[in-house]
Design an enzyme around this catalytic site. Structure first.
Site, PDB file in Angstrom:
ATOM      1  N   ARG A   1       0.841  -1.182   0.000  1.00  0.00           N
ATOM      2  CA  ARG A   1       0.000   0.000   0.000  1.00  0.00           C
ATOM      3  C   ARG A   1       0.885   1.245   0.000  1.00  0.00           C
ATOM      4  O   ARG A   1       1.775   1.364   0.846  1.00  0.00           O
ATOM      5  CB  ARG A   1      -0.889  -0.025   1.237  1.00  0.00           C
ATOM      6  CG  ARG A   1      -2.262   0.522   0.983  1.00  0.00           C
ATOM      7  CD  ARG A   1      -3.194   0.050   2.070  1.00  0.00           C
ATOM      8  NE  ARG A   1      -4.022  -1.027   1.581  1.00  0.00           N
ATOM      9  CZ  ARG A   1      -5.181  -0.853   0.990  1.00  0.00           C
ATOM     10  NH1 ARG A   1      -5.665   0.362   0.830  1.00  0.00           N
ATOM     11  NH2 ARG A   1      -5.887  -1.863   0.573  1.00  0.00           N
TER      12      ARG A   1
ATOM     13  N   ASP B   1       4.885 -12.233  12.844  1.00  0.00           N
ATOM     14  CA  ASP B   1       4.923 -11.984  11.399  1.00  0.00           C
ATOM     15  C   ASP B   1       5.135 -13.314  10.666  1.00  0.00           C
ATOM     16  O   ASP B   1       6.201 -13.919  10.748  1.00  0.00           O
ATOM     17  CB  ASP B   1       6.068 -11.013  11.074  1.00  0.00           C
ATOM     18  CG  ASP B   1       6.001 -10.565   9.613  1.00  0.00           C
ATOM     19  OD1 ASP B   1       6.079 -11.441   8.726  1.00  0.00           O
ATOM     20  OD2 ASP B   1       5.859  -9.358   9.367  1.00  0.00           O
TER      21      ASP B   1
ATOM     22  N   ASP C   1       8.074 -13.459   8.105  1.00  0.00           N
ATOM     23  CA  ASP C   1       9.392 -13.523   8.767  1.00  0.00           C
ATOM     24  C   ASP C   1       9.636 -14.906   9.370  1.00  0.00           C
ATOM     25  O   ASP C   1      10.762 -15.419   9.320  1.00  0.00           O
ATOM     26  CB  ASP C   1       9.476 -12.468   9.877  1.00  0.00           C
ATOM     27  CG  ASP C   1       9.838 -11.081   9.314  1.00  0.00           C
ATOM     28  OD1 ASP C   1      10.279 -11.021   8.152  1.00  0.00           O
ATOM     29  OD2 ASP C   1       9.668 -10.097  10.048  1.00  0.00           O
TER      30      ASP C   1
HETATM   31  N1  URA Z   1       0.681 -10.273   9.060  1.00  0.00           N
HETATM   32  C1  URA Z   1       1.353 -11.150   9.846  1.00  0.00           C
HETATM   33  O1  URA Z   1       2.243 -11.856   9.385  1.00  0.00           O
HETATM   34  N2  URA Z   1       1.033 -11.201  11.157  1.00  0.00           N
HETATM   35  C2  URA Z   1       0.060 -10.460  11.698  1.00  0.00           C
HETATM   36  O2  URA Z   1      -0.199 -10.582  12.903  1.00  0.00           O
HETATM   37  C3  URA Z   1      -0.625  -9.560  10.860  1.00  0.00           C
HETATM   38  C4  URA Z   1      -0.292  -9.482   9.542  1.00  0.00           C
END
Ligand code: URA
Length: 212
Positions: free
Chosen positions: A107, A203, A206
């Protein structure tokens, strides 16, 4: 928990068990990646439950008989880059003939408009049922934009498959795309101020790619 139209929460014990280890902060990259893939396989099994069947003649070692095969429906999986990639192999375990498209978006911070930095979908997508993949449905922004992009190519149908959904994301996605069936393994509590799902798993990209 609030119920949403067209949202299916997959509470199968195997999925829930694996999800617990996925959430655990001490789960390392290798196991995390394997768990995402295994959960995707189990979710694929459920999300393809409505594929139509047709009769075929089969000769067993004993006699001729009539059995079932999937009635020529073609699937395409479309991971949203980058975390969606972690689900692809698990899906292909069950449907190896599926084609795989990719959508990459971010975005623009100023315009807040989605910017497509990658978009490669199967050429025959009009003949295919599409399952869009992203492990985390947080605000819903990426899922909404990715599904809007896929819709421009007129596939036969679209489903969205995620592992963890936030109520905010489900609200937004089902409001913009009420025709899209959403499959998830859990609906969590809420988003934090940075858009992360609580309790969530951190995440997903990650943790899949070891870039923490
Ligand atoms: N994307 C992710 O990888 N984790 C989250 O908690 C929100 C978006």
């Amino acid at each position: 928990m609030q119920s949403y139209k067209n949202v299916f929460v997959m509470d199968h014990p195997l999925i829930q068990h694996k999800l617990t280890f996925l959430r655990d902060a001490s789960t390392g990259t290798k196991n995390f990646r394997e768990l995402v893939s295994e959960i995707a396989t189990l979710m694929c099994y459920e999300a393809t439950r409505d594929l139509p069947l047709m009769d075929v003649e089969t000769v067993t070692p004993m006699q001729k008989t009539t059995t079932k095969v999937i009635a020529g429906r073609k699937l395409a999986f479309v991971p949203i880059l980058r975390a969606g990639l972690g689900m692809v192999d698990g899906m292909l375990n069950l449907v190896p003939s599926a084609k795989v498209g990719h959508i990459g978006l971010y975005r623009d911070h100023e315009t807040l408009k989605p910017v497509e930095y990658y978009n490669k979908l199967p050429q025959d997508i009009e003949e295919r049922d599409v399952i869009v993949l992203d492990p985390m449905l947080a605000t819903g922004g990426s899922a909404i934009d990715a599904i809007t992009i896929v819709k421009r190519s007129h596939p036969k149908s679209i489903k969205f498959l995620c592992v963890i959904a936030a109520p905010e994301g489900l609200e937004a996605l089902t409001a913009v795309h009420p025709d899209v069936q959403v499959y998830c393994a859990a609906v969590d509590e809420k988003l934090n101020e940075n858009g992360y799902i609580l309790p969530g798993l951190g995440d997903a990209g990650d943790r899949i790619f070891g870039t923490i």
